[in-house]
Design an enzyme around this catalytic site. Structure first.
Site, PDB file in Angstrom:
ATOM      1  N   GLU A 117       0.837  -1.207   0.000  1.00  0.00           N
ATOM      2  CA  GLU A 117       0.000   0.000   0.000  1.00  0.00           C
ATOM      3  C   GLU A 117       0.868   1.253   0.000  1.00  0.00           C
ATOM      4  O   GLU A 117       0.556   2.247  -0.668  1.00  0.00           O
ATOM      5  CB  GLU A 117      -0.888   0.034   1.247  1.00  0.00           C
ATOM      6  CG  GLU A 117      -1.857  -1.126   1.368  1.00  0.00           C
ATOM      7  CD  GLU A 117      -1.256  -2.320   2.089  1.00  0.00           C
ATOM      8  OE1 GLU A 117      -0.037  -2.571   1.945  1.00  0.00           O
ATOM      9  OE2 GLU A 117      -1.998  -3.025   2.787  1.00  0.00           O
ATOM     10  N   GLY A 161      10.969 -40.117   2.737  1.00  0.00           N
ATOM     11  CA  GLY A 161      10.266 -41.170   2.051  1.00  0.00           C
ATOM     12  C   GLY A 161       8.952 -41.559   2.709  1.00  0.00           C
ATOM     13  O   GLY A 161       8.417 -40.818   3.535  1.00  0.00           O
ATOM     14  N   PRO A 162       8.480 -42.751   2.348  1.00  0.00           N
ATOM     15  CA  PRO A 162       7.172 -43.194   2.819  1.00  0.00           C
ATOM     16  C   PRO A 162       7.029 -43.214   4.338  1.00  0.00           C
ATOM     17  O   PRO A 162       5.950 -42.943   4.862  1.00  0.00           O
ATOM     18  CB  PRO A 162       7.042 -44.616   2.254  1.00  0.00           C
ATOM     19  CG  PRO A 162       8.210 -44.863   1.385  1.00  0.00           C
ATOM     20  CD  PRO A 162       9.144 -43.694   1.445  1.00  0.00           C
TER      21      PRO A 162
HETATM   22  C1  AOF Z   1       0.077  -4.774   4.726  1.00  0.00           C
HETATM   23  N1  AOF Z   1       0.733  -4.671   3.535  1.00  0.00           N
HETATM   24  O1  AOF Z   1       2.335  -5.278   2.110  1.00  0.00           O
HETATM   25  C2  AOF Z   1       2.141  -6.480   4.112  1.00  0.00           C
HETATM   26  C3  AOF Z   1       1.416  -6.624   5.334  1.00  0.00           C
HETATM   27  O2  AOF Z   1       7.068  -6.277   9.903  1.00  0.00           O
HETATM   28  P1  AOF Z   1       6.125  -5.578   8.979  1.00  0.00           P
HETATM   29  O3  AOF Z   1       5.942  -4.109   9.324  1.00  0.00           O
HETATM   30  O4  AOF Z   1       6.479  -5.771   7.523  1.00  0.00           O
HETATM   31  O5  AOF Z   1       4.677  -6.212   9.222  1.00  0.00           O
HETATM   32  C4  AOF Z   1       4.451  -7.541   8.860  1.00  0.00           C
HETATM   33  C5  AOF Z   1       3.004  -7.878   9.098  1.00  0.00           C
HETATM   34  O6  AOF Z   1       2.195  -6.942   8.382  1.00  0.00           O
HETATM   35  C6  AOF Z   1       2.634  -9.252   8.586  1.00  0.00           C
HETATM   36  O7  AOF Z   1       2.667 -10.207   9.611  1.00  0.00           O
HETATM   37  C7  AOF Z   1       1.206  -9.032   8.090  1.00  0.00           C
HETATM   38  O8  AOF Z   1       0.287  -9.087   9.154  1.00  0.00           O
HETATM   39  C8  AOF Z   1       1.261  -7.604   7.577  1.00  0.00           C
HETATM   40  N2  AOF Z   1       1.742  -7.587   6.195  1.00  0.00           N
HETATM   41  N3  AOF Z   1       0.386  -5.789   5.572  1.00  0.00           N
HETATM   42  O9  AOF Z   1      -0.789  -3.961   5.008  1.00  0.00           O
HETATM   43  C9  AOF Z   1       1.752  -5.462   3.197  1.00  0.00           C
HETATM   44  N4  AOF Z   1       3.197  -7.273   3.825  1.00  0.00           N
HETATM   45 ZN    ZN Z   2       1.054  -2.533   6.148  1.00  0.00          ZN
END
Ligand code: AOF
Ligand code: ZN
Length: 361
Positions: free
Chosen positions: A56, A298-299
């Protein structure tokens, strides 16, 4: 209100998210686009690696002042917490975005709905669920890891036409070149791969990614409860490709201190386990930020994962070779293209049958 264009712009965000596929662990993959009220895309973003900016934020940076009154499409609920980076929701509100369309809730317990609530509190219209199915598929492993604390587990097995996975003590090739390429690409997207001691003794696999590009270290896990694997095994010569973790029983480690010391001196991580239960071992792997684990065999190892219900996905590669006799696949492994089949891929002379295991919890 969901507009007719919403699905199309979300498709673009989902496409952008794929740029991070196999690179963002322990984070999810996320894509975002910013669209003005007259339908012009003024910002694109993808999350490309943990610690890097969120999708974002990338899209809003590109949009600049044009984000005011625009719609933000994102494949995951925008975060509201400070992790490695700051909360996206504050950036979204500050940019004056008028409407947010998101594919799914962030399953991360520290977010899970709070991002949406924050936006609504600030008068931003929020629409959820557009492209939900595809978004959930993109982040299946992340959702498993962030809610269960263990990696998403895929069991993979190649079978001969007569139902064998190989011959005892003999290296047998079942898959053809097209399947091999597909499977190495899949390996490249996984955080870790696991095999049992028997497979190391029989096949002596390198357990590296070939035929596909991989930017980050690849963790290899060897389940060797009684320390049978010799130090000369090929996998130990590939430490440059990433960590090698040997899972051994505490008793075996105690009985063979010199062997353990030699492995540890060579840079191998020796994980001592109490008992042979897989769940605690998987949680320890999860604590190492491993979101996805490919269990190649493996199995016996497959059977242990199935018996403990630690399997999320099963992949059977059906090959045309006939072995006549050999090792059977693990009992409980559905080798046919059953009714619950989620994906079927033709790979030259071979065919991949994939089944997702659904759980009530
Ligand atoms: C979003 N947009 O592109 C991603 C999100 O350590 P940080 O700040 O990168 O936060 C990681 C957490 O943020 C991850 O566990 C997930 O909940 C969220 N990831 N959120 O709005 C993003 N990569
Ligand atoms: Zn974020």
């Amino acid at each position: 209100m969901v507009g007719a264009r919403d699905a199309a712009f979300m498709a673009r965000a989902l496409f952008l998210a794929e740029r991070g596929a196999g690179r963002t662990s322990p984070n999810p993959i996320v894509g975002a686009v910013v669209v003005t009220p007259d339908g012009i895309v003024v910002g694109h973003g993808a999350h490309l690696q943990a610690g890097g900016p969120h999708a974002e934020v990338v899209a809003l940076d590109e949009a600049g002042a044009l984000a005011r009154g625009a719609t933000l499409y994102c494949t995951l609920e925008p975060c509201c917490h400070t992790g490695r980076t700051g909360p996206c929701v504050e950036r979204i509100a500050a940019a004056g975005v008028g409407r947010v369309v998101a594919a799914m809730t962030d399953p991360n317990p520290t977010v899970r709905g709070r991002g949406f609530a924050f936006l609504r509190d600030r008068g931003i219209a929020v629409i959820e669920g557009v492209g939900a199915e595809e978004a959930a598929r993109q982040n299946t492993a992340f959702a498993c890891w962030v809610t269960r604390g263990r990696p998403h587990v895929t069991l993979k097995v190649a079978v001969s036409r007569d139902g064998f996975v190989g011959r005892a003590g003999e290296r047998v090739r079942l898959t053809g070149p097209i399947a091999d390429r597909f499977l190495h690409r899949q390996r490249a997207a996984m955080d870790a791969i696991a095999v049992g001691a028997g497979t190391v003794l029989t096949d002596d696999p390198a357990l590296t990614v070939r035929l596909a590009y991989r930017a980050r270290p690849f963790t290899r896990v060897i389940f060797d409860w009684s320390l049978r694997v010799p130090a000369a095994a090929r996998v130990f010569s590939t430490l440059a490709a990433g960590p090698v973790i040997m899972v051994v029983s505490r008793g075996a480690a105690r009985a063979q201190p010199d062997t353990v010391a030699r492995f540890e001196d060579a840079g191998v991580v020796v994980l001592r386990a109490d008992g042979r239960e897989l769940a605690p071992v998987l949680r320890r792997l999860g604590a190492r930020d491993l979101l996805s684990l490919l269990v190649e065999g493996g199995p016996r190892l497959h059977a242990a994962f199935l018996a403990e219900s630690q399997v999320d996905r099963v992949q059977v590669v059906a090959t045309p070779r006939v072995l006549g006799q050999g090792l059977a696949a693990a009992a409980g492994m559905d080798l046919g293209p059953g009714s619950a089949l989620t994906r079927r891929v033709v790979l030259g002379d071979d065919e991949l049958w994939e089944t997702d295991v659904h759980r009530a919890d």
